[in-house]
Motif scaffolding. Structure first.
Motif, mmCIF file in Angstrom:
data_model
loop_
_atom_site.group_PDB
_atom_site.id
_atom_site.type_symbol
_atom_site.label_atom_id
_atom_site.label_comp_id
_atom_site.label_asym_id
_atom_site.label_seq_id
_atom_site.Cartn_x
_atom_site.Cartn_y
_atom_site.Cartn_z
ATOM 1 N N GLY A 206 0.815 -1.211 0.000
ATOM 2 C CA GLY A 206 0.000 0.000 0.000
ATOM 3 C C GLY A 206 0.843 1.252 0.000
ATOM 4 N N PRO A 207 0.178 2.398 0.058
ATOM 5 C CA PRO A 207 0.897 3.658 0.018
ATOM 6 C C PRO A 207 1.744 3.884 1.269
ATOM 7 N N VAL A 208 2.850 4.594 1.087
ATOM 8 C CA VAL A 208 3.698 5.012 2.197
ATOM 9 C C VAL A 208 3.220 6.389 2.611
ATOM 10 N N VAL A 209 3.109 6.622 3.921
ATOM 11 C CA VAL A 209 2.647 7.908 4.432
ATOM 12 C C VAL A 209 3.647 8.452 5.427
ATOM 13 N N GLU A 210 3.669 9.750 5.569
ATOM 14 C CA GLU A 210 4.610 10.412 6.472
ATOM 15 C C GLU A 210 4.111 10.453 7.913
ATOM 16 N N PHE A 211 2.826 10.295 8.124
ATOM 17 C CA PHE A 211 2.249 10.346 9.465
ATOM 18 C C PHE A 211 0.984 9.501 9.468
ATOM 19 N N GLY A 212 0.533 9.157 10.680
ATOM 20 C CA GLY A 212 -0.674 8.342 10.783
ATOM 21 C C GLY A 212 -0.407 6.896 10.438
ATOM 22 N N HIS A 213 -1.428 6.252 9.936
ATOM 23 C CA HIS A 213 -1.358 4.817 9.659
ATOM 24 C C HIS A 213 -2.238 4.492 8.458
ATOM 25 N N VAL A 214 -1.843 3.488 7.709
ATOM 26 C CA VAL A 214 -2.643 2.973 6.602
ATOM 27 C C VAL A 214 -3.073 1.554 6.942
ATOM 28 N N GLU A 215 -4.365 1.326 6.863
ATOM 29 C CA GLU A 215 -4.924 -0.014 7.109
ATOM 30 C C GLU A 215 -5.718 -0.422 5.878
ATOM 31 N N HIS A 216 -5.577 -1.680 5.474
ATOM 32 C CA HIS A 216 -6.360 -2.200 4.357
ATOM 33 C C HIS A 216 -7.682 -2.737 4.879
ATOM 34 N N VAL A 217 -8.758 -2.363 4.226
ATOM 35 C CA VAL A 217 -10.073 -2.919 4.524
ATOM 36 C C VAL A 217 -10.642 -3.482 3.227
ATOM 37 N N THR A 218 -11.555 -4.418 3.371
ATOM 38 C CA THR A 218 -12.125 -5.070 2.195
ATOM 39 C C THR A 218 -13.551 -4.595 1.952
ATOM 40 N N VAL A 219 -13.816 -4.178 0.734
ATOM 41 C CA VAL A 219 -15.177 -3.868 0.305
ATOM 42 C C VAL A 219 -15.792 -5.180 -0.176
ATOM 43 N N ILE B 215 -17.686 13.759 5.575
ATOM 44 C CA ILE B 215 -17.007 13.057 4.485
ATOM 45 C C ILE B 215 -17.304 13.774 3.173
ATOM 46 N N SER B 216 -16.298 13.815 2.336
ATOM 47 C CA SER B 216 -16.444 14.308 0.958
ATOM 48 C C SER B 216 -16.082 13.155 0.035
ATOM 49 N N TYR B 217 -16.966 12.878 -0.904
ATOM 50 C CA TYR B 217 -16.759 11.784 -1.857
ATOM 51 C C TYR B 217 -16.093 12.361 -3.094
ATOM 52 N N ARG B 218 -14.981 11.787 -3.496
ATOM 53 C CA ARG B 218 -14.190 12.308 -4.620
ATOM 54 C C ARG B 218 -14.353 11.473 -5.884
ATOM 55 N N THR B 219 -14.168 10.175 -5.747
ATOM 56 C CA THR B 219 -14.258 9.236 -6.864
ATOM 57 C C THR B 219 -14.933 7.969 -6.354
ATOM 58 N N PRO B 220 -15.949 7.464 -7.028
ATOM 59 C CA PRO B 220 -16.640 6.273 -6.514
ATOM 60 C C PRO B 220 -15.733 5.046 -6.443
ATOM 61 N N PRO C 127 -9.794 -4.807 -1.813
ATOM 62 C CA PRO C 127 -9.155 -4.008 -0.775
ATOM 63 C C PRO C 127 -9.090 -2.520 -1.118
ATOM 64 N N VAL C 128 -9.161 -1.717 -0.059
ATOM 65 C CA VAL C 128 -9.030 -0.265 -0.145
ATOM 66 C C VAL C 128 -8.073 0.145 0.974
ATOM 67 N N SER D 48 -6.929 4.232 -3.280
ATOM 68 C CA SER D 48 -6.651 2.977 -3.981
ATOM 69 C C SER D 48 -5.424 2.337 -3.335
ATOM 70 N N MET D 49 -5.223 1.072 -3.592
ATOM 71 C CA MET D 49 -4.112 0.362 -2.975
ATOM 72 C C MET D 49 -2.756 0.940 -3.370
ATOM 73 N N ASP D 50 -2.658 1.519 -4.550
ATOM 74 C CA ASP D 50 -1.384 2.132 -4.948
ATOM 75 C C ASP D 50 -1.265 3.574 -4.451
ATOM 76 N N GLY D 51 -2.319 4.084 -3.830
ATOM 77 C CA GLY D 51 -2.288 5.426 -3.269
ATOM 78 C C GLY D 51 -2.592 6.543 -4.240
ATOM 79 N N HIS D 52 -2.754 6.238 -5.510
ATOM 80 C CA HIS D 52 -2.913 7.284 -6.523
ATOM 81 C C HIS D 52 -4.318 7.874 -6.595
ATOM 82 N N THR D 53 -5.327 7.087 -6.270
ATOM 83 C CA THR D 53 -6.700 7.568 -6.373
ATOM 84 C C THR D 53 -7.269 7.831 -4.987
ATOM 85 N N ARG D 54 -7.746 9.043 -4.774
ATOM 86 C CA ARG D 54 -8.404 9.378 -3.509
ATOM 87 C C ARG D 54 -9.905 9.240 -3.745
#
Length: 155
Positions: free
Chosen positions: A8-21, A75-80, A86-87, A109-115
């Protein structure tokens, strides 16, 4: 400090968790139903706190800090999100006060490119007997410190 989840994406702060839709999270158009974002955020937050000793298991609270209520969810929805799978949910704390906390989050997205969506979730720790706000424990403060977004550094 940088936190990453495998694949998944690398982040500078916080945490990234994968969840399944799952299929039953989708609406009739095959898009993640708007109400399911709150559930998926909860499913991202829960393992983080559980892995650090703050959980609700077997009908018991492992810590009084588990007893809290959501005060506000935006929440603001950007892209469906279309379909199952996984998300990546990136979350962090913008504020951790005496009895309240405010998360910020992004669904990506799992690659971090799509919000897909972003927002905030504010909670208040409650005294179980009075249902009035009460202070977080030192244990919760220590865990929360790992999620706090660093203050902006002037350029």
């Amino acid at each position: 400090m940088s936190h990453a989840t495998v694949g998944g994406p690398v982040v500078e702060f916080g945490h990234v968790e994968h969840v399944t839709v799952h299929f039953d999270d989708l609406d009739a158009m095959g898009i993640l139903h708007n109400a399911r974002y709150a559930v998926l955020l909860e499913r991202a937050l829960t393992p983080y706190w559980t892995d650090r000793g703050i959980s609700f298991q077997g009908g018991q609270h492992s810590s009084p800090d588990v007893f809290h209520a959501v005060r506000e969810f935006t929440i603001s929805y950007r892209t469906p999100i279309t379909g199952t799978g996984p998300v990546a949910v990136h979350f962090w704390l913008e504020h951790f006060g005496t009895s309240s906390a405010r998360y910020a989050f992004e669904f990506r997205s799992m690659d971090g490119h799509t919000r897909y969506a972003d927002g905030t979730r504010s909670i208040v720790r409650l005294d179980p007997a009075t249902l009035r706000p009460t202070a977080w424990t030192d244990t919760a403060r220590a865990v929360a410190a790992t999620l706090l977004r660093p203050a902006a550094v002037p350029a």
